[in-house]
Design an enzyme around this catalytic site. Structure first.
Site, PDB file in Angstrom:
ATOM      1  N   HIS B  53      91.832  17.978 125.886  1.00  0.00           N
ATOM      2  CA  HIS B  53      92.035  18.893 124.751  1.00  0.00           C
ATOM      3  C   HIS B  53      91.328  18.158 123.672  1.00  0.00           C
ATOM      4  CE1 HIS B  53      94.329  21.857 122.755  1.00  0.00           C
ATOM      5  NE2 HIS B  53      94.545  20.941 121.860  1.00  0.00           N
ATOM      6  N   HIS B 100      96.690  28.288 122.299  1.00  0.00           N
ATOM      7  CA  HIS B 100      97.881  27.683 122.450  1.00  0.00           C
ATOM      8  C   HIS B 100      98.454  28.199 123.552  1.00  0.00           C
ATOM      9  CE1 HIS B 100     100.533  25.233 119.568  1.00  0.00           C
ATOM     10  NE2 HIS B 100      99.784  24.528 119.901  1.00  0.00           N
TER      11      HIS B 100
END
Lengths: 241, 746
Positions: B53, B100
């Site tokens: 990430h 998300h």
């Protein structure tokens, strides 16, 4: 003649209201921080939309304790004009400057859409440039705009002609089909007994420019400006007589 | 105290490494580069910064392929929190899209809400006022109760957060497909505006400045969000609930105002938001950007949970926090601004000249690592392998698909009512799309249009990405995602000037998935270059899989278009009766089975996902140029791009939006299902007055774009003689009722 736009933490229609007064009406306007208490410079006070204090606890329940609200109440007594839009309406109800409450929309969802409003009372300082029965298009944007009052209060509002706007159809038909939130008697906006406080859920500041889809909101602010700069004292004497 | 502290020698457990998704090889690399065993806190820092990430281990080498050469670009892609483009008038637009997905799969309301919060912080960290949000969403079919729960929860979360912060939500898409069951995609895009001289950098600047933490207290929420949740495959998501953060949109709104107030002063050096990996990545990235070290003390960090250790403080992903690098001696002035907004602000450390990230706990050193080690994760450039199943799917003989038993009208209504094509008003009316009073064309058309107050200009915004097409050909799919996003803003009259991309893919350690990722990025790069739109920012979300199945490769493209004169724009609805309707671009009305490849029709009616999608990039470029000229020169009355559902759906949508019928008089031949519902690219249906046909002809000749007259507007019926006839009211019923019916709302 000057407008004041009150800013609470979480207010977000402050700039939209400011811009309409400044750019469309071309009238003097200033922001008022919620911790300020001196409103003497202003003839018209706008409590704009938003989520003051996040609307935590209950919409407007915390903002009513901001220092500025005591001064707003005093301004009301002095006969100044106060308009509460959306969250501003909720704050005015919580502060006891208008009767009733705004509950969650009956469908429990947030709604942002254009609504038609029927002008129910042309004789207020906020509607003088509109005509009775006129249908205006004004957007709503709220999750808790479902006006509720006890039967006595509701009867009093109707009897005293204090319902300023009702949700309606394009031809002015007041039916549940055109009620976007379940409000009693399709109420979209009401005034106080003296007529110098208006609370409304729809956002007139969002429809003051053709490029945004309509200009019907302008008349409400123009009515305020005209009243405040013109025969204000006379009106106060009439209404308090 | 130094590193001889006994606690530093705590053994790092296998469990810790698993939570951080650090492989054994990576751990060995850490030991080798550090020259010693890291302690638990230090492993936590590495785990965060080297996570997929934050570290983009599998994607960084590929992202370098994306076009980033435009005179409008004001910062390098990836160098700051978001991309910035110059739009003239001394103004710049800042934008970024971010995923998300994993948090939303676990807790849809908070996952989506904090997704909005995170992307908004990226924008105002740069000194820009957020002016628009868009959301690109993917879910499994609504026939499944869990999918309905995720869909309703995500929409409610976006509504609850976005509405509270006063940023209009002007567009995006919602798509349903079985591939996203259990792994929804929630991509949030935010757009901001700033005066060119007020751009803020996420840097510590030179050594000796103060690092101030502002906003919410730090709690235990979200620990391992970046490393664990977003950077590896997981079996059962429900166990990971504590790693999802909880949002406080009111705090965010106040933070926006306070930070933008600070940004107008000269009391600070840089602003950085705390997002994935919390304080760790915020402070380390800011230090790296300033070529500095940092020295912070976690004991100074305001907490909202008791007994947190340094590891937890550094890895917490508590929301609504910002890092301000304050000029030494100016801390009181900055604090006064946050005090005004009733926000906590605390100096927790300083930038240093030794290049070390030094973390103290009450003065004692708890961890110490060179900043450059943390920001230099191993990069993996794999050799992708085309999946064995792909070629047969691409070579599927679409001519063997039988013509349907149902009539064209029945099929049109089924398509209009299918959740993928049906009106998304059920969603968009839950979002405030008007606040800030700039929204000229609201959600529901091709691209939203917003005015820029104080100028004549406007911008148009859209997102696009077709996972089914990418599944059938990730390279062509990547190109089409760019082409469609740009075509959407082009249909409003705006020129696409910048893109932001969110790359949603499965597990990149599988070579077939890596192939999809690589091919899609190459496709995006090629189309972006051809259309003159650089990719200025973006985000990569990998490991999107559930029950062992990877999602469709789903690159989502956000496009920014610029209108020099916002009063000259178009929307999708026909303007009234008597207008000519023409089709620009790929104008062949003879239905060919090849056009059914990857179409909504093929999946909905024939339950088939197959074929070879195609795009003629040269034609696409000319088409978009011609369309923009037709709008800006005042010829076009409406413009709508042909995409999902093909020509018939496009025309029906323009009839519905304009509340007027259309009689088609052009000859439609070949396979009628392909002619009406095939999804050939590079087509725009445009209306104009008959008197302007010579102007249209001239512009199309000049731009080298074919066009064909389709018919004339009028009445209240959409009619294609011999094939299709339906009233506009019936079309609207199907289109508007589709989504509520799918949700079983009566």
């Amino acid at each position: 003649m000057k407008f004041g736009v009150v800013v609470f933490p979480g207010t977000w229609s402050d700039v939209d209201c400011f811009d309409v007064i400044h750019d469309v009406l071309k009238e003097p306007v200033e922001y008022v921080w919620h911790k300020d208490t001196d409103l003497s410079a202003y003839d018209c006070i706008i409590l704009p939309g938003g989520f003051s204090y996040g609307d935590y606890l209950r919409c407007g329940a915390i903002a009513r304790f901001s220092p500025v609200m005591k001064s707003v109440a005093e301004s009301v007594e002095q006969g100044k004009l106060v308009i509460g839009i959306c969250n501003g309406f909720q704050i005015l109800c919580e502060a006891g400057l208008l009767p009733g409450v705004l509950r969650a929309n009956d469908h429990l969802q947030f709604r942002c859409q254009w609504t038609d409003l029927r002008v129910e009372n042309q004789s207020t300082p906020f509607t003088s440039t509109l005509s009775e029965g006129q249908v205006i298009s004004v957007p709503i944007s709220h999750g808790e705009g479902n006006y509720f009052a006890d039967p006595e209060t509701l009867a009093m509002l109707e009897r005293d002609n204090r319902v300023a706007f009702r949700y309606c159809g394009p031809a002015g038909e007041v039916t549940s089909e055109f009620n976007p939130n379940g409000s009693m008697n399709n109420i979209a906006g009401i005034t106080n007994a003296q007529g110098n406080v208006l609370g409304m859920m729809p956002h007139p500041e969002r429809c003051c420019d053709e490029i945004l889809g309509g200009v019907d909101g302008t008349a409400i602010f123009e009515s305020m400006a005209r009243w405040a700069s013109g025969d204000r004292m006379q009106k106060v004497q009439e209404t308090t007589a | 105290m130094g590193l001889n502290d006994e606690r530093i020698h705590m053994s790092v457990t296998k469990e810790t490494l698993d939570q951080l998704a650090i492989s054994d090889a990576e751990y060995e690399a850490i030991v080798e580069r550090l020259g010693r065993e890291p302690n638990e806190l230090e492993v936590g820092l590495f785990g965060s910064m080297w996570s997929e990430h934050c570290g983009y281990k599998h994607s960084k080498p590929l992202l370098r392929l994306l076009p980033s050469d435009s005179p409008r670009m004001m910062v390098e892609p990836g160098a700051e929190n978001a991309g910035v483009v110059d739009i003239g008038d001394d103004l710049a637009i800042v934008m970024k899209i971010e995923s998300h997905n994993h948090p939303s799969a676990i807790e849809p309301y908070e996952g989506a809400a904090t997704g909005v919060g995170g992307i908004v912080r990226d924008i105002f960290a740069m000194g820009a006022r957020p002016i628009a949000l868009l959301n690109s969403l993917r879910f499994g079919p609504l026939t499944d109760a869990r999918n309905r729960y995720l869909f309703e929860g995500v929409v409610a979360g976006i509504s609850g957060y976005g509405n509270c912060i006063g940023v209009p939500n002007v567009g995006g898409e919602v798509v349903f497909s079985p591939t996203y069951s259990g792994n929804p995609l929630v991509n949030a895009m935010c757009v901001g505006i700033l005066k060119k001289g007020e751009l803020v950098s996420a840097t510590t600047g030179e050594p000796g400045h103060l690092i101030m933490l502002v906003g919410s207290g730090t709690g235990r929420d979200g620990i391992h969000g970046a490393s664990g949740l977003a950077s590896r495959a997981f079996e059962d998501d429900r166990e990971l609930r504590p790693t999802v953060q909880v949002g406080n949109p009111f705090m965010e709104k106040v933070l926006i105002e306070a930070c933008l107030e600070v940004a107008k002063t000269d009391h600070f050096i840089g602003i950085q938001d705390l997002g994935a990996a919390g304080l760790t990545s915020a402070s380390v990235e800011a230090a790296a950007s300033g070529n500095c070290g940092l020295d912070i003390d976690v004991a100074l960090v305001p907490r909202r949970a008791e007994g947190m250790n340094p590891y937890e403080v550094m890895l917490s992903e508590s929301q609504e926090r910002m890092l301000i690098v304050v000029k030494k001696g100016h801390e009181d002035q900055v604090k006064a601004i946050f005090d005004k907004w009733d926000l906590d602000s605390t100096v927790i450390g300083t930038s240093t000249g030794d290049g070390l990230a030094r973390i103290r706990d009450n003065g004692e050193v708890a961890g110490e690592i060179p900043v450059t080690l943390l920001t230099d994760p191993p990069l993996y450039r794999l050799q992708g392998v085309k999946p064995a199943w792909l070629t047969p799917l691409q070579q599927y003989d679409l001519a063997s698909v039988p013509l349907p038993n149902a009539s064209a009208s029945e099929i049109l209504h089924r398509l209009l009512a299918s959740p993928n094509i049906a009106s998304k008003e059920w969603v968009s009316r839950q979002y405030d799309h008007q606040v800030q009073t700039n929204t000229v064309v609201p959600p529901g058309g091709d691209g939203a249009v917003m005015r820029i107050k104080g100028t004549k200009k406007g911008i148009s915004l859209a997102t696009d990405g077709n996972g089914r097409i990418c599944y059938l050909d990730p390279f062509v799919g990547g190109m089409i995602a760019v082409a469609e996003a740009c075509r959407n803003v082009t249909c409003t009259g705006a020129e696409p000037i910048a893109l932001t991309d969110c790359l949603n893919f499965g597990n990149p350690e599988k070579l077939e998935i890596y192939y999809q990722l690589e091919e899609a990025v190459k496709g995006i790069a090629e189309a972006g270059r051809a259309l003159g739109a650089p990719v200025i920012s973006g985000n990569v979300s990998l490991y999107n899989e559930a029950h062992g199945m990877d999602i469709y490769p789903t690159p989502v493209i956000g496009a920014l278009g610029l209108l020099e004169d916002v009063s000259r724009h178009c929307s999708t609805g026909f303007l009234g009766a008597g207008d000519k309707v023409v089709l620009l671009g790929s104008t062949d009305l003879k239905g060919e089975s090849a056009s059914l490849a990857g179409s909504e029709y093929l999946e909905l009616i024939h339950d088939l996902v197959a074929g070879q999608p195609a795009l003629d990039l040269d034609l696409e470029v000319s088409l978009q140029r011609a369309c923009r000229r037709l709008v800006s020169e005042g010829v076009a009355h409406s413009a709508h791009d042909c995409s999902d559902g093909g020509l018939a759906v496009t025309l029906a949508e323009s009839c519905i939006a304009g509340d007027v019928g259309l009689t088609v008089n052009a000859e439609v031949s070949g396979r009628w299902d392909a002619a009406l519902f095939g999804e050939t690219q590079s087509r725009i249906a445009l209306s104009l007055s008959a008197a302007d046909l010579p102007k249209l002809e001239r512009i199309c000749v000049e731009e080298g774009v074919p066009w064909v007259e389709l018919g004339i507007t009028g009445g209240q019926i959409l009619m294609i003689p011999g094939l299709l006839e339906s009233s506009v009211a019936e079309l609207r019923d199907s289109w508007q009722g589709g989504l509520p019916k799918a949700l079983e709302y009566k």
